[in-house]
Scaffold this motif. Structure first.
Motif, PDB file in Angstrom:
ATOM      1  N   MET A  27       0.979  -0.907   0.062  1.00 48.12           N
ATOM      2  CA  MET A  27      -0.070   0.085  -0.089  1.00 48.12           C
ATOM      3  C   MET A  27       1.084   1.231   0.088  1.00 48.12           C
ATOM      4  SD  MET A  27      -2.906  -1.224   2.643  1.00 48.12           S
ATOM      5  CE  MET A  27      -3.581  -2.734   2.846  1.00 48.12           C
ATOM      6  N   VAL A  28       0.484   2.149  -0.779  1.00 45.83           N
ATOM      7  CA  VAL A  28       1.464   3.426  -0.915  1.00 45.83           C
ATOM      8  C   VAL A  28       0.827   4.565  -1.249  1.00 45.83           C
ATOM      9  CG1 VAL A  28       3.094   2.159  -2.233  1.00 45.83           C
ATOM     10  CG2 VAL A  28       1.271   3.078  -3.599  1.00 45.83           C
ATOM     11  N   VAL A  29       1.254   5.929  -1.111  1.00 49.61           N
ATOM     12  CA  VAL A  29       0.607   7.069  -1.284  1.00 49.61           C
ATOM     13  C   VAL A  29       0.881   7.721  -2.638  1.00 49.61           C
ATOM     14  CG1 VAL A  29       0.202   9.449  -0.350  1.00 49.61           C
ATOM     15  CG2 VAL A  29       0.515   7.407   1.202  1.00 49.61           C
ATOM     16  N   GLU A  30      -0.139   8.133  -3.310  1.00 51.59           N
ATOM     17  CA  GLU A  30       0.166   8.691  -4.646  1.00 51.59           C
ATOM     18  C   GLU A  30       1.042  10.027  -4.379  1.00 51.59           C
ATOM     19  OE1 GLU A  30      -2.101  10.065  -8.816  1.00 51.59           O
ATOM     20  OE2 GLU A  30      -3.094   9.281  -6.988  1.00 51.59           O
ATOM     21  N   ASP A  31       2.154  10.195  -5.364  1.00 50.47           N
ATOM     22  CA  ASP A  31       2.903  11.410  -5.317  1.00 50.47           C
ATOM     23  C   ASP A  31       2.079  12.641  -5.774  1.00 50.47           C
ATOM     24  OD1 ASP A  31       5.273  13.334  -5.976  1.00 50.47           O
ATOM     25  OD2 ASP A  31       6.431  11.801  -5.306  1.00 50.47           O
ATOM     26  N   GLN A  32       2.315  13.484  -4.900  1.00 53.56           N
ATOM     27  CA  GLN A  32       1.556  14.919  -5.371  1.00 53.56           C
ATOM     28  C   GLN A  32       2.268  15.769  -6.156  1.00 53.56           C
ATOM     29  OE1 GLN A  32      -1.746  15.069  -4.252  1.00 53.56           O
ATOM     30  NE2 GLN A  32      -1.213  13.015  -3.815  1.00 53.56           N
ATOM     31  N   GLY A  33       3.569  15.382  -6.708  1.00 52.75           N
ATOM     32  CA  GLY A  33       4.310  16.318  -7.486  1.00 52.75           C
ATOM     33  C   GLY A  33       3.785  16.297  -8.875  1.00 52.75           C
ATOM     34  N   ALA A  34       4.599  16.893  -9.778  1.00 53.27           N
ATOM     35  CA  ALA A  34       4.536  16.890 -11.207  1.00 53.27           C
ATOM     36  C   ALA A  34       4.927  15.532 -11.621  1.00 53.27           C
ATOM     37  CB  ALA A  34       5.175  18.204 -11.711  1.00 53.27           C
ATOM     38  N   VAL A  35       4.052  14.528 -11.662  1.00 50.12           N
ATOM     39  CA  VAL A  35       4.778  13.019 -12.084  1.00 50.12           C
ATOM     40  C   VAL A  35       4.314  12.943 -13.286  1.00 50.12           C
ATOM     41  CG1 VAL A  35       5.014  12.785  -9.735  1.00 50.12           C
ATOM     42  CG2 VAL A  35       2.910  12.175 -10.759  1.00 50.12           C
ATOM     43  N   ASP A  36       3.702  13.396 -14.163  1.00 55.67           N
ATOM     44  CA  ASP A  36       2.977  12.897 -15.591  1.00 55.67           C
ATOM     45  C   ASP A  36       4.354  12.451 -16.377  1.00 55.67           C
ATOM     46  OD1 ASP A  36       0.514  13.366 -14.751  1.00 55.67           O
ATOM     47  OD2 ASP A  36       0.300  15.375 -15.782  1.00 55.67           O
ATOM     48  N   GLY A  37       5.497  13.131 -16.354  1.00 57.77           N
ATOM     49  CA  GLY A  37       6.613  12.842 -17.092  1.00 57.77           C
ATOM     50  C   GLY A  37       7.169  11.432 -16.616  1.00 57.77           C
ATOM     51  N   TYR A  38       7.318  11.134 -15.295  1.00 52.82           N
ATOM     52  CA  TYR A  38       7.710  10.012 -14.850  1.00 52.82           C
ATOM     53  C   TYR A  38       6.744   8.666 -15.202  1.00 52.82           C
ATOM     54  CZ  TYR A  38      10.437  12.782 -11.546  1.00 52.82           C
ATOM     55  OH  TYR A  38      11.134  13.805 -11.125  1.00 52.82           O
ATOM     56  N   ILE A  39       5.334   9.188 -14.972  1.00 48.85           N
ATOM     57  CA  ILE A  39       4.476   8.175 -15.650  1.00 48.85           C
ATOM     58  C   ILE A  39       4.692   7.506 -17.051  1.00 48.85           C
ATOM     59  CG2 ILE A  39       1.994   7.666 -16.062  1.00 48.85           C
ATOM     60  CD1 ILE A  39       1.341   9.271 -13.618  1.00 48.85           C
ATOM     61  N   PHE A  54       3.930   6.544  -6.928  1.00 48.09           N
ATOM     62  CA  PHE A  54       4.029   6.777  -5.580  1.00 48.09           C
ATOM     63  C   PHE A  54       5.323   7.112  -5.245  1.00 48.09           C
ATOM     64  CE2 PHE A  54       5.194   2.307  -6.148  1.00 48.09           C
ATOM     65  CZ  PHE A  54       6.304   2.135  -5.307  1.00 48.09           C
ATOM     66  N   ASN A  55       5.262   7.854  -3.874  1.00 48.58           N
ATOM     67  CA  ASN A  55       6.454   8.251  -3.468  1.00 48.58           C
ATOM     68  C   ASN A  55       6.964   7.145  -2.315  1.00 48.58           C
ATOM     69  OD1 ASN A  55       7.991   9.446  -0.935  1.00 48.58           O
ATOM     70  ND2 ASN A  55       7.659  11.385  -1.990  1.00 48.58           N
ATOM     71  N   ALA A  56       8.178   6.711  -2.509  1.00 46.39           N
ATOM     72  CA  ALA A  56       8.618   5.459  -1.945  1.00 46.39           C
ATOM     73  C   ALA A  56       9.065   5.922  -0.416  1.00 46.39           C
ATOM     74  CB  ALA A  56       9.820   5.004  -2.485  1.00 46.39           C
ATOM     75  N   PHE A 105      15.950   8.191 -13.235  1.00 46.77           N
ATOM     76  CA  PHE A 105      16.337   9.320 -12.524  1.00 46.77           C
ATOM     77  C   PHE A 105      16.051   9.395 -11.095  1.00 46.77           C
ATOM     78  CE2 PHE A 105      14.645  13.818 -11.804  1.00 46.77           C
ATOM     79  CZ  PHE A 105      15.859  14.396 -11.716  1.00 46.77           C
ATOM     80  N   LEU A 106      15.060   8.848 -10.368  1.00 45.01           N
ATOM     81  CA  LEU A 106      14.794   8.983  -9.182  1.00 45.01           C
ATOM     82  C   LEU A 106      14.888   7.419  -8.598  1.00 45.01           C
ATOM     83  CD1 LEU A 106      11.556  11.066  -8.830  1.00 45.01           C
ATOM     84  CD2 LEU A 106      13.997  11.696  -8.345  1.00 45.01           C
ATOM     85  N   LEU A 107      15.933   6.815  -9.136  1.00 43.70           N
ATOM     86  CA  LEU A 107      16.761   5.654  -8.451  1.00 43.70           C
ATOM     87  C   LEU A 107      15.594   4.511  -7.928  1.00 43.70           C
ATOM     88  CD1 LEU A 107      19.398   7.309  -6.672  1.00 43.70           C
ATOM     89  CD2 LEU A 107      19.726   6.209  -8.926  1.00 43.70           C
ATOM     90  N   ASP A 108      16.015   4.155  -6.526  1.00 45.46           N
ATOM     91  CA  ASP A 108      14.905   3.285  -5.861  1.00 45.46           C
ATOM     92  C   ASP A 108      13.228   3.620  -6.152  1.00 45.46           C
ATOM     93  OD1 ASP A 108      15.639   5.218  -4.287  1.00 45.46           O
ATOM     94  OD2 ASP A 108      14.754   4.444  -2.808  1.00 45.46           O
ATOM     95  N   GLN A 109      13.166   4.811  -6.013  1.00 48.18           N
ATOM     96  CA  GLN A 109      11.682   5.114  -6.231  1.00 48.18           C
ATOM     97  C   GLN A 109      11.148   4.812  -7.534  1.00 48.18           C
ATOM     98  OE1 GLN A 109       9.865   8.456  -4.158  1.00 48.18           O
ATOM     99  NE2 GLN A 109       9.532   9.474  -6.145  1.00 48.18           N
ATOM    100  N   ASP A 110      11.952   5.112  -8.644  1.00 49.81           N
ATOM    101  CA  ASP A 110      11.559   4.818 -10.112  1.00 49.81           C
ATOM    102  C   ASP A 110      11.466   3.039 -10.060  1.00 49.81           C
ATOM    103  OD1 ASP A 110      11.314   7.155 -10.652  1.00 49.81           O
ATOM    104  OD2 ASP A 110      13.046   7.333 -11.979  1.00 49.81           O
ATOM    105  N   ALA A 111      12.382   2.533  -9.734  1.00 45.82           N
ATOM    106  CA  ALA A 111      12.484   0.781  -9.777  1.00 45.82           C
ATOM    107  C   ALA A 111      11.226   0.240  -9.175  1.00 45.82           C
ATOM    108  CB  ALA A 111      13.656   0.335  -9.092  1.00 45.82           C
ATOM    109  N   LEU A 112      10.780   0.712  -7.967  1.00 45.58           N
ATOM    110  CA  LEU A 112       9.727   0.122  -7.452  1.00 45.58           C
ATOM    111  C   LEU A 112       8.400   0.624  -8.115  1.00 45.58           C
ATOM    112  CD1 LEU A 112      10.672   0.753  -3.700  1.00 45.58           C
ATOM    113  CD2 LEU A 112      10.554  -1.272  -4.801  1.00 45.58           C
TER     114      LEU A 112
END
Length: 218
Positions: free
Chosen positions: A147-159, A170-172, A201-208
């Motif tokens: 279970m995680v919390v959705e990141d509230q930043g500008a994440v469209d590019g990451y998606i 989500f924010n890890a 770019f965001l290392l472990d957070q991107d991987a997860l």
């Protein structure tokens, strides 16, 4: 499965001695620069969960002796467990082939288990707890891994870049983990391999986010 003992340089066990299956398990991954902030997080959890058997597991790349002593006092004065695992960074780098960062310590959280311990909450050391954790720990995963919390930043590019099919990122810094499901799917091992093989770019957070896509409750 990762063998935790191969990564540990030394270990400190403070407090009441609850078995992991008896309590609420919380994990942190830090280095010496974040022990003070983590202490605030721990105290905020204690203040709002006095009725619970709390077990704090700290994975530290480095930590000052004065902070180890402070954590010992917190454990003894508040009737909680605080277990500190000091990572052997040199061994971690040899085993994984990665320059080891404290943020990778979150991958050890699901390894702290026994046959009855089902859940662990990983938190970054910049969070304040304002209420009881009981309701969270009573939730069911329903075949999801975390279970995680959705990141509230500008994440469209990451998606888009990571090709996430669920349209969320989500924010890890807060991950509530189904230990058995996570380990059966070898998420920690896969994440470390992805970090080695891909330029994220965001290392472990991107991987997860990639590995857990479609296997989460938000």
């Amino acid at each position: 499965m990762l063998e935790l003992d191969k990564f540990i340089d030394r270990k400190y066990i403070f407090g009441k001695g609850f078995s992991q299956s008896d309590g609420i398990n919380i994990a942190f991954g830090i280095d010496k620069n974040f022990a003070f902030q983590m202490g605030i997080t721990i105290l905020s959890i204690i203040d709002n969960n006095r009725q619970e058997n709390l077990i704090f597991n700290v994975f530290a790349n480095s930590i000052f002796e004065k902070d180890i002593e402070k954590l010992k006092i917190v454990a003894e004065e508040n009737g909680v467990n605080i277990n500190i695992y000091v990572i052997n960074v040199e061994n971690a780098e040899k085993i994984t082939g990665l320059k080891w960062r404290a943020v990778y310590n979150r991958f050890f959280a699901p390894l702290l288990t026994d046959n009855n311990n089902k859940k662990v909450l990983y938190l970054d050391a910049d969070i304040v707890c304002l209420g009881s954790l009981r309701e969270l720990f009573e939730l069911e995963f329903d075949n999801n891994l975390a279970m995680v919390v959705e990141d509230q930043g500008a994440v469209d590019g990451y998606i888009k870049t990571l090709n996430l099919q669920n349209g969320k990122y989500f924010n890890a810094g807060m991950i509530f983990i189904d230990i058995e499901a996570w380990n059966n799917n070898k998420i920690s091992e896969q994440a470390l391999k992805m970090l080695k093989d891909r330029d994220l770019f965001l290392l472990d957070q991107d991987a997860l986010n990639v590995l857990l896509d479609g296997k989460l409750i938000y």
